[in-house]
Design a protein around this motif. Sequence first.
Motif, PDB file in Angstrom:
ATOM      1  N   UNK A  99       0.834  -1.199   0.000  1.00  0.00           N
ATOM      2  CA  UNK A  99       0.000   0.000   0.000  1.00  0.00           C
ATOM      3  C   UNK A  99       0.869   1.250   0.000  1.00  0.00           C
ATOM      4  N   UNK A 100       0.483   2.218  -0.825  1.00  0.00           N
ATOM      5  CA  UNK A 100       1.156   3.513  -0.880  1.00  0.00           C
ATOM      6  C   UNK A 100       0.246   4.533  -0.197  1.00  0.00           C
ATOM      7  N   UNK A 101       0.839   5.362   0.666  1.00  0.00           N
ATOM      8  CA  UNK A 101       0.050   6.339   1.420  1.00  0.00           C
ATOM      9  C   UNK A 101       0.439   7.774   1.079  1.00  0.00           C
ATOM     10  N   UNK A 102      -0.590   8.606   1.000  1.00  0.00           N
ATOM     11  CA  UNK A 102      -0.367  10.060   0.923  1.00  0.00           C
ATOM     12  C   UNK A 102      -0.255  10.547   2.360  1.00  0.00           C
ATOM     13  N   UNK A 103       0.969  10.566   2.859  1.00  0.00           N
ATOM     14  CA  UNK A 103       1.190  10.793   4.288  1.00  0.00           C
ATOM     15  C   UNK A 103       0.853  12.196   4.779  1.00  0.00           C
ATOM     16  N   UNK A 104       0.927  13.252   3.937  1.00  0.00           N
ATOM     17  CA  UNK A 104       0.532  14.572   4.448  1.00  0.00           C
ATOM     18  C   UNK A 104      -0.895  14.618   4.990  1.00  0.00           C
ATOM     19  N   UNK A 105      -1.728  13.670   4.572  1.00  0.00           N
ATOM     20  CA  UNK A 105      -3.105  13.665   5.047  1.00  0.00           C
ATOM     21  C   UNK A 105      -3.223  13.153   6.475  1.00  0.00           C
ATOM     22  N   UNK A 106      -2.156  12.526   6.971  1.00  0.00           N
ATOM     23  CA  UNK A 106      -2.234  11.921   8.296  1.00  0.00           C
ATOM     24  C   UNK A 106      -2.384  12.947   9.412  1.00  0.00           C
ATOM     25  N   UNK A 107      -1.998  14.193   9.167  1.00  0.00           N
ATOM     26  CA  UNK A 107      -2.278  15.246  10.144  1.00  0.00           C
ATOM     27  C   UNK A 107      -3.775  15.326  10.413  1.00  0.00           C
ATOM     28  N   UNK A 108      -4.563  15.285   9.335  1.00  0.00           N
ATOM     29  CA  UNK A 108      -6.020  15.372   9.476  1.00  0.00           C
ATOM     30  C   UNK A 108      -6.622  14.054   9.949  1.00  0.00           C
ATOM     31  N   UNK A 109      -5.994  12.928   9.597  1.00  0.00           N
ATOM     32  CA  UNK A 109      -6.462  11.632  10.089  1.00  0.00           C
ATOM     33  C   UNK A 109      -6.313  11.563  11.612  1.00  0.00           C
ATOM     34  N   UNK A 110      -5.159  11.998  12.113  1.00  0.00           N
ATOM     35  CA  UNK A 110      -4.909  11.981  13.541  1.00  0.00           C
ATOM     36  C   UNK A 110      -5.835  12.881  14.326  1.00  0.00           C
ATOM     37  N   UNK A 111      -6.415  13.875  13.642  1.00  0.00           N
ATOM     38  CA  UNK A 111      -7.343  14.805  14.293  1.00  0.00           C
ATOM     39  C   UNK A 111      -8.797  14.448  14.030  1.00  0.00           C
ATOM     40  N   UNK A 112      -9.023  13.328  13.337  1.00  0.00           N
ATOM     41  CA  UNK A 112     -10.393  12.889  13.086  1.00  0.00           C
ATOM     42  C   UNK A 112     -11.096  13.602  11.950  1.00  0.00           C
ATOM     43  N   UNK A 113     -10.355  14.409  11.168  1.00  0.00           N
ATOM     44  CA  UNK A 113     -10.969  15.164  10.075  1.00  0.00           C
ATOM     45  C   UNK A 113     -10.997  14.388   8.766  1.00  0.00           C
ATOM     46  N   UNK A 114     -10.193  13.346   8.646  1.00  0.00           N
ATOM     47  CA  UNK A 114     -10.160  12.494   7.463  1.00  0.00           C
ATOM     48  C   UNK A 114     -10.040  11.040   7.904  1.00  0.00           C
ATOM     49  N   UNK A 115     -10.473  10.140   7.048  1.00  0.00           N
ATOM     50  CA  UNK A 115     -10.337   8.713   7.303  1.00  0.00           C
ATOM     51  C   UNK A 115      -9.017   8.207   6.735  1.00  0.00           C
ATOM     52  N   UNK A 116      -8.379   7.281   7.441  1.00  0.00           N
ATOM     53  CA  UNK A 116      -7.097   6.747   6.990  1.00  0.00           C
ATOM     54  C   UNK A 116      -7.196   6.156   5.590  1.00  0.00           C
ATOM     55  N   UNK A 117      -8.311   5.520   5.286  1.00  0.00           N
ATOM     56  CA  UNK A 117      -8.473   4.860   3.989  1.00  0.00           C
ATOM     57  C   UNK A 117      -8.361   5.838   2.825  1.00  0.00           C
ATOM     58  N   UNK A 118      -8.706   7.112   3.053  1.00  0.00           N
ATOM     59  CA  UNK A 118      -8.643   8.090   1.967  1.00  0.00           C
ATOM     60  C   UNK A 118      -7.209   8.449   1.595  1.00  0.00           C
ATOM     61  N   UNK A 119      -6.248   8.074   2.450  1.00  0.00           N
ATOM     62  CA  UNK A 119      -4.846   8.371   2.165  1.00  0.00           C
ATOM     63  C   UNK A 119      -4.138   7.210   1.469  1.00  0.00           C
ATOM     64  N   UNK A 120      -4.864   6.112   1.217  1.00  0.00           N
ATOM     65  CA  UNK A 120      -4.222   4.872   0.757  1.00  0.00           C
ATOM     66  C   UNK A 120      -4.654   4.467  -0.643  1.00  0.00           C
ATOM     67  N   UNK A 121      -3.684   3.934  -1.392  1.00  0.00           N
ATOM     68  CA  UNK A 121      -3.963   3.274  -2.666  1.00  0.00           C
ATOM     69  C   UNK A 121      -3.007   2.099  -2.814  1.00  0.00           C
TER      70      UNK A 121
END
Length: 421
Positions: A79-101
């Motif tokens: 799995x490849x992750x768009x890691x810049x999104x993890x700031x928002x994942x850690x704060x509950x603003x985005x789901x982890x799955x949306x950062x993955x392909x």
Amino acid sequence: MLKIGTMSFCSCVHPLVPLLRPVIPKMGSPQLHTAARCAAKDYYEVLVLGGGTGGITMSARMKRKVGAGNVAVVEPHETHYYQPLWTLVGAGAKQLATSARPTASVIPSGVKWIKSTVQELDPDNSSILVIYRQRSLPKGGFNYPKIGSNYSVNTVEKTWKALQDFKEGNAIFTFPNTPVKCAWAPQKIMYLSEAYFRKTGKRAKANIIFNTSLGVIFGVQKYADALLEIIKSRNITVNYKYNLIEVRADKQEAVFENLDKPGETKVYQYGMLHVTPPMGPPDVLLNNVDKGTLQHKKYPNVFGIGDCTNLPTSKTAAAIAGQCAVLDKTISSVMKGQTSTKKYDGYTSCPLVTSYNRVILAEFDYNAQPLETFPIDQSKERLTMYHMKANMMPFLYWNGLLKGYWGGPAPIRKLLHLGLK
């Protein structure tokens, strides 16, 4: 053989796996040493070590340069992750799955994917040694509640859980005594946590502390001034030159060393702890990549891009965008036996998320001078910049950068500033 360096979180929490994976396009005549069962060839004109942002971006560019059959990417993860999104994942603003392909979906068509881990790099013989097993992530102290880290796919959701479960006490955010990828991410989750506590009525019982090994809040004065105003207005405590050296997870204690007084430590009780683990580049690239051309200073067929390098700029996806265009030119010149005249200026960008709907868009160069794209004051918190961070940048990442078509905003900056820097 030169071994790939490793990074670990030095405390009673068990070591984390390396978080800065090497991404090294190798030119010339390398040999790839593999197990007999592997279908890969033993030779590639371009060998990319690491399928992170820099690796996938350069493999796309190199495919167009030398042909897909002459390029291989060594990457163990599915799995490849768009890691810049993890700031928002850690704060509950985005789901982890949306950062993955799936990794298979981002590796350019026709480019060989070698599903293994680089164990040793031998630049003297233009060869590498790979192993066909993955190391699991020992979670150690992360199995305890109240601890999270936005720096690993295995722990980023624990940050959100720690936020939700927080009742009262110290909410501590750390910055280690090493270079780290996206150096301002520890601050981003701190600001988001403060906003979450306000939103949920917990702020009055939360003592928010940022313990950083650095001596400043931000390396560019313009943005530092803006952040210090936010810190003051939100009653956040900042302790400079404090480095996390131990976590006693069973007691909910974090131990910090005062870097101004080596050996002197202070123990903090915490109700929530966000850990930023120490990181570092592989030894073969340490202080050896030219900051202008991105070419190795000793081995002319080895190049560096992204988090693994010693480049004196913040390690972000935006930096890779600026680097990939330069590296493309450098490699083209090397292939032609010429000297590259294109130089990387250190451009990087850090969207400083200061709440759930505001961002300060910091952009700067090697000299820690603002290098802003838009003809406005980007040190101001803006809703438009938040939407750029949360929605536009992920689209640009998947559809532009990883496909080798985005080389940073320099042309847009030139246009918007009427040709002026």
